[in-house]
Design a protein around this motif. Structure first.
Motif, PDB file in Angstrom:
ATOM      1  N   LEU A  14       0.829  -1.204   0.000  1.00  0.00           N
ATOM      2  CA  LEU A  14       0.000   0.000   0.000  1.00  0.00           C
ATOM      3  C   LEU A  14       0.863   1.253   0.000  1.00  0.00           C
ATOM      4  CD1 LEU A  14      -2.688   1.456   0.214  1.00  0.00           C
ATOM      5  CD2 LEU A  14      -2.595   1.160   2.692  1.00  0.00           C
ATOM      6  N   PHE A  15       1.914   1.257   0.802  1.00  0.00           N
ATOM      7  CA  PHE A  15       2.777   2.432   0.893  1.00  0.00           C
ATOM      8  C   PHE A  15       4.127   2.188   0.219  1.00  0.00           C
ATOM      9  CE2 PHE A  15       0.023   2.621   4.714  1.00  0.00           C
ATOM     10  CZ  PHE A  15      -0.694   3.754   4.357  1.00  0.00           C
ATOM     11  N   SER A  16       4.148   1.262  -0.721  1.00  0.00           N
ATOM     12  CA  SER A  16       5.359   1.003  -1.480  1.00  0.00           C
ATOM     13  C   SER A  16       5.397   1.929  -2.691  1.00  0.00           C
ATOM     14  CB  SER A  16       5.399  -0.461  -1.937  1.00  0.00           C
ATOM     15  OG  SER A  16       6.495  -0.696  -2.785  1.00  0.00           O
ATOM     16  N   TYR A  17       6.592   2.418  -3.014  1.00  0.00           N
ATOM     17  CA  TYR A  17       6.716   3.367  -4.112  1.00  0.00           C
ATOM     18  C   TYR A  17       7.469   2.789  -5.297  1.00  0.00           C
ATOM     19  CZ  TYR A  17       4.914   6.508  -0.658  1.00  0.00           C
ATOM     20  OH  TYR A  17       4.106   7.073   0.284  1.00  0.00           O
ATOM     21  N   ASP A  18       7.523   1.463  -5.377  1.00  0.00           N
ATOM     22  CA  ASP A  18       8.087   0.858  -6.572  1.00  0.00           C
ATOM     23  C   ASP A  18       6.979   0.744  -7.617  1.00  0.00           C
ATOM     24  OD1 ASP A  18       6.490  -1.191  -5.712  1.00  0.00           O
ATOM     25  OD2 ASP A  18       8.143  -2.473  -5.029  1.00  0.00           O
ATOM     26  N   GLU A  19       7.270   0.042  -8.699  1.00  0.00           N
ATOM     27  CA  GLU A  19       6.318  -0.005  -9.809  1.00  0.00           C
ATOM     28  C   GLU A  19       5.010  -0.693  -9.450  1.00  0.00           C
ATOM     29  OE1 GLU A  19       8.953   0.060 -13.844  1.00  0.00           O
ATOM     30  OE2 GLU A  19       8.787  -1.850 -12.804  1.00  0.00           O
ATOM     31  N   ASN A  20       5.040  -1.604  -8.485  1.00  0.00           N
ATOM     32  CA  ASN A  20       3.843  -2.343  -8.114  1.00  0.00           C
ATOM     33  C   ASN A  20       3.131  -1.749  -6.908  1.00  0.00           C
ATOM     34  OD1 ASN A  20       4.127  -4.275 -10.132  1.00  0.00           O
ATOM     35  ND2 ASN A  20       5.521  -5.504  -8.897  1.00  0.00           N
ATOM     36  N   GLY A  21       3.575  -0.598  -6.432  1.00  0.00           N
ATOM     37  CA  GLY A  21       2.966   0.013  -5.264  1.00  0.00           C
ATOM     38  C   GLY A  21       1.654   0.690  -5.591  1.00  0.00           C
ATOM     39  N   GLY A  25       3.407  12.876   2.615  1.00  0.00           N
ATOM     40  CA  GLY A  25       4.440  12.903   3.637  1.00  0.00           C
ATOM     41  C   GLY A  25       5.579  11.961   3.324  1.00  0.00           C
ATOM     42  N   HIS A  26       5.254  10.774   2.861  1.00  0.00           N
ATOM     43  CA  HIS A  26       6.298   9.796   2.548  1.00  0.00           C
ATOM     44  C   HIS A  26       6.965  10.107   1.215  1.00  0.00           C
ATOM     45  CE1 HIS A  26       5.597   6.804   5.792  1.00  0.00           C
ATOM     46  NE2 HIS A  26       4.480   7.488   5.870  1.00  0.00           N
ATOM     47  N   ILE A  27       6.241  10.730   0.295  1.00  0.00           N
ATOM     48  CA  ILE A  27       6.865  11.123  -0.973  1.00  0.00           C
ATOM     49  C   ILE A  27       7.934  12.175  -0.719  1.00  0.00           C
ATOM     50  CG2 ILE A  27       6.448  12.275  -3.177  1.00  0.00           C
ATOM     51  CD1 ILE A  27       3.703  11.003  -3.190  1.00  0.00           C
ATOM     52  N   GLU A  28       7.640  13.138   0.171  1.00  0.00           N
ATOM     53  CA  GLU A  28       8.619  14.161   0.495  1.00  0.00           C
ATOM     54  C   GLU A  28       9.831  13.555   1.184  1.00  0.00           C
ATOM     55  OE1 GLU A  28       6.526  16.984   2.800  1.00  0.00           O
ATOM     56  OE2 GLU A  28       5.526  17.911   1.085  1.00  0.00           O
ATOM     57  N   ARG A  29       9.606  12.534   1.999  1.00  0.00           N
ATOM     58  CA  ARG A  29      10.723  11.888   2.673  1.00  0.00           C
ATOM     59  C   ARG A  29      11.630  11.182   1.680  1.00  0.00           C
ATOM     60  NH1 ARG A  29       9.203   7.149   6.612  1.00  0.00           N
ATOM     61  NH2 ARG A  29       8.861   6.189   4.568  1.00  0.00           N
ATOM     62  N   ILE A  30      11.030  10.647   0.601  1.00  0.00           N
ATOM     63  CA  ILE A  30      11.827   9.910  -0.388  1.00  0.00           C
ATOM     64  C   ILE A  30      12.410  10.843  -1.445  1.00  0.00           C
ATOM     65  CG2 ILE A  30      11.691   8.157  -2.197  1.00  0.00           C
ATOM     66  CD1 ILE A  30       9.558   6.785  -0.557  1.00  0.00           C
ATOM     67  N   THR A  34       9.862  17.197  -3.557  1.00  0.00           N
ATOM     68  CA  THR A  34       9.217  16.995  -4.856  1.00  0.00           C
ATOM     69  C   THR A  34       7.717  16.972  -4.695  1.00  0.00           C
ATOM     70  OG1 THR A  34      11.090  15.679  -5.552  1.00  0.00           O
ATOM     71  CG2 THR A  34       9.090  15.491  -6.866  1.00  0.00           C
ATOM     72  N   SER A  35       7.016  17.671  -5.558  1.00  0.00           N
ATOM     73  CA  SER A  35       5.559  17.719  -5.474  1.00  0.00           C
ATOM     74  C   SER A  35       4.960  16.442  -6.015  1.00  0.00           C
ATOM     75  CB  SER A  35       5.033  18.925  -6.273  1.00  0.00           C
ATOM     76  OG  SER A  35       5.297  18.743  -7.655  1.00  0.00           O
ATOM     77  N   LEU A  36       3.673  16.306  -5.802  1.00  0.00           N
ATOM     78  CA  LEU A  36       2.972  15.110  -6.272  1.00  0.00           C
ATOM     79  C   LEU A  36       3.022  15.029  -7.788  1.00  0.00           C
ATOM     80  CD1 LEU A  36       1.241  12.730  -5.220  1.00  0.00           C
ATOM     81  CD2 LEU A  36      -0.766  14.152  -5.680  1.00  0.00           C
ATOM     82  N   GLU A  37       2.864  16.191  -8.469  1.00  0.00           N
ATOM     83  CA  GLU A  37       2.858  16.173  -9.926  1.00  0.00           C
ATOM     84  C   GLU A  37       4.237  15.837 -10.483  1.00  0.00           C
ATOM     85  OE1 GLU A  37       1.574  18.417  -8.008  1.00  0.00           O
ATOM     86  OE2 GLU A  37      -0.577  18.229  -8.405  1.00  0.00           O
ATOM     87  N   GLU A  38       5.307  16.407  -9.862  1.00  0.00           N
ATOM     88  CA  GLU A  38       6.650  16.097 -10.331  1.00  0.00           C
ATOM     89  C   GLU A  38       6.991  14.640 -10.110  1.00  0.00           C
ATOM     90  OE1 GLU A  38       8.944  18.817  -8.099  1.00  0.00           O
ATOM     91  OE2 GLU A  38       8.583  20.526  -9.419  1.00  0.00           O
ATOM     92  N   SER A  39       6.589  14.109  -8.948  1.00  0.00           N
ATOM     93  CA  SER A  39       6.825  12.687  -8.696  1.00  0.00           C
ATOM     94  C   SER A  39       6.065  11.832  -9.683  1.00  0.00           C
ATOM     95  CB  SER A  39       6.405  12.340  -7.265  1.00  0.00           C
ATOM     96  OG  SER A  39       6.540  10.969  -7.037  1.00  0.00           O
ATOM     97  N   HIS A  40       4.882  12.305 -10.065  1.00  0.00           N
ATOM     98  CA  HIS A  40       4.063  11.587 -11.053  1.00  0.00           C
ATOM     99  C   HIS A  40       4.829  11.421 -12.363  1.00  0.00           C
ATOM    100  CE1 HIS A  40       0.342  10.703 -13.336  1.00  0.00           C
ATOM    101  NE2 HIS A  40       0.946  11.401 -14.273  1.00  0.00           N
ATOM    102  N   ASN A  41       5.461  12.522 -12.843  1.00  0.00           N
ATOM    103  CA  ASN A  41       6.190  12.457 -14.103  1.00  0.00           C
ATOM    104  C   ASN A  41       7.449  11.607 -13.981  1.00  0.00           C
ATOM    105  OD1 ASN A  41       4.306  14.136 -15.319  1.00  0.00           O
ATOM    106  ND2 ASN A  41       5.386  16.002 -14.675  1.00  0.00           N
ATOM    107  N   GLN A  42       8.133  11.695 -12.807  1.00  0.00           N
ATOM    108  CA  GLN A  42       9.343  10.911 -12.622  1.00  0.00           C
ATOM    109  C   GLN A  42       9.060   9.417 -12.633  1.00  0.00           C
ATOM    110  OE1 GLN A  42      11.148  12.281  -9.027  1.00  0.00           O
ATOM    111  NE2 GLN A  42      11.572  14.342  -9.821  1.00  0.00           N
ATOM    112  N   GLN A  43       7.955   9.023 -11.989  1.00  0.00           N
ATOM    113  CA  GLN A  43       7.661   7.592 -11.890  1.00  0.00           C
ATOM    114  C   GLN A  43       7.360   7.011 -13.257  1.00  0.00           C
ATOM    115  OE1 GLN A  43       7.951   5.694  -9.368  1.00  0.00           O
ATOM    116  NE2 GLN A  43       8.244   7.149  -7.704  1.00  0.00           N
ATOM    117  N   HIS A  44       6.690   7.778 -14.122  1.00  0.00           N
ATOM    118  CA  HIS A  44       6.294   7.218 -15.414  1.00  0.00           C
ATOM    119  C   HIS A  44       7.449   7.145 -16.397  1.00  0.00           C
ATOM    120  CE1 HIS A  44       2.112   6.520 -14.773  1.00  0.00           C
ATOM    121  NE2 HIS A  44       1.941   7.736 -14.295  1.00  0.00           N
TER     122      HIS A  44
END
Length: 746
Positions: free
Chosen positions: A531-538, A581-586, A590-600
């Protein structure tokens, strides 16, 4: 008229009643008969009329709907049925009197039993401890009392088949089981001819009866002390003793009946693996299990939801001293608190989890999402027991008028008194969420508005209380060894980690996304909590991908799309609450939108949206993880044909060695044609033979070269293109044109 002849005539009248007026007349005759024989309980009634009455009450056939279904369009008939089979009505009173005299025993038709019960009846008697239902076993049959026989038919109604292959003879003669081969238990594919799937729960006669039976037979207060553990499968109360023990045994039998007919059904893993091993019960392997896709039964979700809500709501007077006020000053439901964590909760945990999970995995594409949404509402109700009020439950006990207003309830949220409940059911709040996101991806093209609303509700539960969200994060950290064991906050969390991991292994036994049509995910991908995993399957990445796919679908919606866009914005806001909160820690700040583009940018193979013409901007970056030939089946394909062609393609690829990593693993030598200089051609026949040999050899050479090239470039055969509806339509049109042209030319 003798009682026997009267009972036979009554049975015939009941079986012949196929319309609301006829059903009302038959019900009135039963009421009159019971009132005339209230003191003598003739055995003829229970031998002849009673099985026929239960069959007509709870089993529908295309040409003969059940009385319960007929009552949906006739309130007067519904009132008559209620007066007959209400807990305090004459039928159950007569059944109790007959059981006191031990007048008769019944054998429930084996073809209507859940699969695993039939298997248990064919196993050694040592397996009888697996369920209180098996305590009624005699040889390979279940011998039921009048009351128990009634409960079996009552529980069978939501999962009953409308097939005409279920004749009344099997009910009118309870020992007749020779028709077992004519029926198949379809616990999650049941439909009826006239049952209204859109009917509100408050207006359902069956739900009114269910609530009345729960209130009458299942105590809401804690059972006697010596009955602790009665909610588990291996602890049973004796069927004798004081009234309290008898009442508990009746409640236990009733709940086990509902759980096994509704939740377990045809599950190939009906019991915990440790239980099966301890009892020596051998269940069919997953390879031989029926994992075919099937939609949930219409109306079953509503019945299960009421059951879950009732079991999670205890008598407020019994818990008055246990419940504590919320720190935020918000009112707390008179529901289940940590003092008992739900006495019946161990009974429904595993079956309910697998029931919801099987719905998410095996609900086929192309079916209406409404039945699945009913099961989804069961899951939500189970995750929020603190919102259940007695006022809400009481609505099931009365007929709702058209102008009746919704009950006014104050906002109720999670507080620390529910900590043990959440920890004991942690998988419902973690791994089930990720499984649901796989379901959402599967149906996003079918009904984008409904899917987005469901996602919004799930995130609303997770983000409704900072205290709940914090607890979920702590457990996740403990399960992934990110929580320091010496910290005070970990004391009440770490002790649950072993049981949570054991639950994850046992509750998901044999189930994975690879078994589901249209899955985006790999087998065993959820072998860990993500649920709180930030890999591809999270869950976070699955949500991002879902939002991108939803945007393209919303643009294609006809008419007003404002509501869908608002839901989309709400989901994005909830994601910030649950994950930021956890995205900022990792990722720093980085904002939610920037993290969105990075992950894809780091995802694997390209995922092509259903509507390529809509691709622009970030949509082209949407990725599909998995083999392209086994991508989700879209609405542009014939689902059953696509599945056949996928299997055929797999077989061809394996037979031709195209599964090899490279061409060197299976080198193909050159084929030479050797001519003898002394050989003479003896005529045209020999010349033709030599020419044919040369052509065949050349074709073999070309084939070997093509295969070598395909292996070296890892190209595989995919016949799935022939499942395209457009291609099939074009083929049909071409065939029709050719046929018409040939007829005209003649």
């Amino acid at each position: 008229m003798p009682p026997g002849a009267d009972a036979s005539s009554l049975a015939a009248a009941v079986l012949d009643a196929g319309t609301p007026p006829a059903a009302a007349a038959a019900t009135s005759r039963v009421l009159d008969y019971l009132s005339r024989h209230a003191d003598d309980q003739p055995r003829a009634f229970f031998a002849d009329a009673f099985p026929s009455l239960l069959y007509r009450l709870f089993v529908s056939a295309p040409s003969s709907p059940s009385f319960i279904d007929l009552a949906a369009a006739d309130p007067a008939l519904g009132d008559l049925i209620l007066s007959l089979i209400y807990p305090t009505g004459p039928l159950l009173a007569a059944a109790a009197a007959a059981d006191r005299l031990t007048l008769i025993r019944y054998v429930f038709p084996s073809e209507r039993l859940p699969d695993w019960l039939r298997l248990a009846l064919a196993s050694p008697p040592s397996t009888d401890l697996a369920s209180p239902l098996l305590s009624r076993r005699v040889a390979s049959e279940l011998h039921l009392s009048v009351f128990e026989y009634y409960l079996f038919w009552f529980a069978y109604y939501p999962v009953s088949s409308a097939s005409s292959a279920a004749p009344a003879a099997s009910a009118s003669n309870p020992r007749l089981t020779s028709r077992a081969r004519l029926e198949t238990w379809v616990s999650t594919l049941a439909t009826t001819a006239i049952r209204k799937s859109g009917q509100k729960p408050e207006n359902s006669l069956y739900l009114r009866l269910l609530y009345a039976y729960l209130r009458e037979f299942v105590p809401t207060r804690t059972p006697p002390v010596n009955m602790s553990g009665g909610g588990t499968l291996l602890h049973r109360a004796p069927s004798h003793g004081v009234d309290a023990i008898d009442s508990f045994a009746r409640a236990e039998f009733f709940l086990h009946t509902l759980v096994h007919f509704w939740l377990v059904g045809d599950d190939f893993s009906p019991l915990p693996k440790q239980t099966c091993h301890a009892l020596g019960l051998r269940l069919p392997s997953r390879a031989h299990a029926d994992l075919s896709e099937r939609p949930p039964s219409p109306g079953l979700g509503d019945a299960v939801k009421l059951l879950v809500m009732y079991l999670n709501c205890c008598d407020g007077r019994a818990l008055a001293d246990a419940c504590v006020p919320s720190p935020q000053g918000l009112s707390v439901s008179n529901g289940l608190c940590d003092t008992q964590v739900g006495f019946w909760n161990p009974l429904i945990q595993r079956p309910l989890y697998r029931f919801v999970l099987r719905t998410f995995l095996f609900c086929p594409i192309g079916t209406a999402i409404k039945n699945a949404s009913q099961v989804f509402s069961v899951w939500l109700a189970y995750m929020e027991p603190w919102k259940v009020t007695q006022q809400e439950l009481d609505r099931y006990g009365k007929q709702q008028g058209g102008d009746e207003k919704e009950p006014q309830t104050t906002k109720m949220v999670y507080n620390s008194s529910w900590r043990t409940y959440v920890l004991s059911n942690y998988l419902f709040y973690n791994s089930m969420v990720v499984h649901f996101l796989g379901f959402a991806h599967k149906f996003i093209h079918s009904d984008v508005a409904s899917v987005l609303l469901m996602v919004h509700k799930v995130l609303e539960v997770l983000s409704s209380s900072p205290e709940l969200l914090g607890l979920l994060h702590k457990v996740d950290a403990a399960c992934h060894s990110r929580l320091v064991a010496s910290s005070p906050a970990s004391d009440h969390v770490l002790k649950y980690v072993p049981s949570i991991r054991e639950q994850l292994k046992d509750w998901e036994d044999g189930l994975s996304e690879s078994d589901a049509d249209g899955s985006l995910l790999h087998e065993h991908w959820n072998s860990d909590l993500r649920l709180f995993s930030y890999d591809e399957n999270g869950a976070y990445n699955l949500l991002q991908l879902l939002l991108v796919r939803a945007e393209s679908e919303i643009l294609r919606l006809p008419g007003e799309t404002q509501q869908a866009l608002q839901t989309l914005d709400s989901i994005k806001s909830q994601m910030k609450t649950a994950f930021q909160g956890h995205i900022e820690r990792i990722n720093g700040n980085t904002s939610l939108e920037e993290s969105h583009n990075q992950q894809h940018q780091v995802r694997g193979e390209v995922f092509t949206p259903k509507h390529p013409s809509l691709r622009k901007g970030s949509w082209a970056d949407v990725k599909y993880k998995g083999e392209w030939m086994k991508r989700p089946i879209s609405e542009a394909e014939v689902a059953w044909l696509a599945r056949i062609l996928i299997r055929l393609s797999d077989w061809l690829n394996d037979a031709l060695g195209l599964e090899c990593a490279d061409a060197e693993g299976s080198p193909a030598g050159a084929t030479y044609i050797q001519f003898d200089g002394n050989t003479t051609v003896g005529g045209p026949r020999d010349a033709a033979r030599m020419a044919l040999g040369a052509v065949c050899s050349f074709m073999v050479l070309v084939g070997q070269a093509v295969l070598k090239l395909m292996r070296s470039h890892r190209v595989k055969i995919s016949l799935r293109v022939f499942a395209s509806k457009k291609l099939l339509s074009a083929a049909v049109v071409l065939y029709a044109v050719v046929a018409v042209t040939r007829n005209v030319s003649r």
